[in-house]
Design an enzyme around this catalytic site. Structure first.
Site, PDB file in Angstrom:
ATOM      1  N   ASP A 145      -5.738  -0.110  -2.169  1.00  0.00           N
ATOM      2  CA  ASP A 145      -6.534  -0.897  -3.103  1.00  0.00           C
ATOM      3  C   ASP A 145      -7.874  -1.328  -2.539  1.00  0.00           C
ATOM      4  OD1 ASP A 145      -5.372  -2.841  -1.239  1.00  0.00           O
ATOM      5  OD2 ASP A 145      -6.219  -4.326  -2.602  1.00  0.00           O
TER       6      ASP A 145
ATOM      7  N   GLU B 286       3.954   3.890   6.358  1.00  0.00           N
ATOM      8  CA  GLU B 286       2.699   3.128   6.276  1.00  0.00           C
ATOM      9  C   GLU B 286       1.678   3.908   5.444  1.00  0.00           C
ATOM     10  OE1 GLU B 286       1.234   0.509   6.156  1.00  0.00           O
ATOM     11  OE2 GLU B 286       0.504  -0.178   8.102  1.00  0.00           O
ATOM     12  N   ASP B 287       0.817   3.179   4.731  1.00  0.00           N
ATOM     13  CA  ASP B 287      -0.208   3.865   3.928  1.00  0.00           C
ATOM     14  C   ASP B 287      -1.355   4.360   4.791  1.00  0.00           C
ATOM     15  OD1 ASP B 287      -1.044   1.275   4.502  1.00  0.00           O
ATOM     16  OD2 ASP B 287      -1.827   0.849   2.508  1.00  0.00           O
TER      17      ASP B 287
ATOM     18  N   LYS C 186      -7.204   6.580  10.387  1.00  0.00           N
ATOM     19  CA  LYS C 186      -8.655   6.594  10.538  1.00  0.00           C
ATOM     20  C   LYS C 186      -9.038   6.937  11.969  1.00  0.00           C
ATOM     21  CE  LYS C 186     -10.150   3.608   6.788  1.00  0.00           C
ATOM     22  NZ  LYS C 186     -10.752   2.322   6.469  1.00  0.00           N
TER      23      LYS C 186
ATOM     24  N   GLY D   4       0.775  -1.246   0.000  1.00  0.00           N
ATOM     25  CA  GLY D   4       0.000   0.000   0.000  1.00  0.00           C
ATOM     26  C   GLY D   4       0.798   1.283   0.000  1.00  0.00           C
TER      27      GLY D   4
ATOM     28  N   PHE E 194     -14.082   3.451   4.006  1.00  0.00           N
ATOM     29  CA  PHE E 194     -13.052   2.804   3.173  1.00  0.00           C
ATOM     30  C   PHE E 194     -12.541   3.758   2.085  1.00  0.00           C
ATOM     31  CE2 PHE E 194     -11.335  -0.059  -0.023  1.00  0.00           C
ATOM     32  CZ  PHE E 194     -10.629  -0.947   0.773  1.00  0.00           C
TER      33      PHE E 194
ATOM     34  N   ARG F  32      -4.892   0.894  -6.975  1.00  0.00           N
ATOM     35  CA  ARG F  32      -3.601   1.380  -6.430  1.00  0.00           C
ATOM     36  C   ARG F  32      -2.969   2.442  -7.327  1.00  0.00           C
ATOM     37  NH1 ARG F  32      -2.138  -1.982  -2.223  1.00  0.00           N
ATOM     38  NH2 ARG F  32      -2.596  -4.190  -2.434  1.00  0.00           N
TER      39      ARG F  32
ATOM     40  N   ASP G 226      -5.587   1.925  10.407  1.00  0.00           N
ATOM     41  CA  ASP G 226      -7.034   1.753  10.549  1.00  0.00           C
ATOM     42  C   ASP G 226      -7.338   1.435  12.018  1.00  0.00           C
ATOM     43  OD1 ASP G 226      -9.661   1.065  10.365  1.00  0.00           O
ATOM     44  OD2 ASP G 226      -9.431  -0.492   8.868  1.00  0.00           O
TER      45      ASP G 226
END
Ligand code: IMP
Length: 191
Positions: free
Chosen positions: A175, A115-116, A147, A61, A168, A181, A119
């Site tokens: 993705d 990190e992408d 998040k 990610g 989301f 992506r 969550d």
């Protein structure tokens, strides 16, 4: 591009994209992402001046985020891409995650994990703990997104581009079932 998987179904002003069964609306533009990355990179360049950090982008990610961030990093550094492998714990521990692909010795090194998205925060907590157990001198996190759930749990990456709600998202490396992506902007699932 298979027409039943991707389709632009709205005006260019409010682009809505359909990927498989879900509709996504444009949420954060590429220009805003790049502006934020430049700010974070400037701070990282100051904080790590005179150090010899290793950046650890977590695949898949973070690949675009890492590429854009690293081009703004002006200090001597190394980059080592890693991937998360999940496996089931033996008892109540549930699914454990570990890093694969580590080439460098990280003992006594200053690490910056890229990190992408954070969550629940489970992944990043486990990765940070693993790096500390392996003897890293310092471990910090730079994340593109965080998040609401992670914010409420008080998971604070040292460097963060955007706080977002729990909906989301995809694009810019993130993705949905493998798709999206390659999109330049970040999209959020439409209600
Ligand atoms: P966490 O362990 O719950 O913090 O989950 C982190 C990982 O879940 C990220 O590295 C992503 O791979 C994935 N993820 C979580 N939320 C999203 C999302 O909204 N879009 C795409 N991937 C997500």
């Amino acid at each position: 591009m298979p027409i039943n998987k991707f389709a632009y179904i709205c005006s260019p002003v409010c682009i809505v994209m359909k990927i498989k069964d879900l509709k996504f609306k444009k949420y954060i533009k590429e220009a805003s992402i790049l502006e934020k990355i430049a700010e974070l990179a400037e701070q990282i360049n100051k904080d790590y001046k005179g150090k010899d950090p290793i950046f650890l982008p977590i695949l898949n990610g973070s690949f675009l985020f890492a590429a854009d961030l690293m081009r703004e990093i002006k200090i001597p550094c190394r980059v080592s891409f890693v991937k998360i492998a999940s496996y089931e714990g033996t008892s109540s521990t549930g699914t454990l995650k570990t890093l694969i692909g580590m080439q460098e010795s990280i003992f006594n090194k200053d690490l910056i994990i890229i990190e992408d998205i954070i969550d629940t925060g489970t992944t990043i907590e486990q990765v940070v703990n693993e790096m500390k157990e392996r003897g890293a001198k310092t471990v910090e996190v730079v994340s593109l997104l965080r998040k609401e759930k992670a914010k409420e749990k008080n998971i604070i990456p040292k460097y963060l581009c955007f706080d977002i709600p729990d909906a989301f998202v995809l694009g810019y490396g993130l993705d949905y079932d493998g798709y999206g992506r390659n999109l330049r902007d970040i999209y959020q699932v439409a209600e």
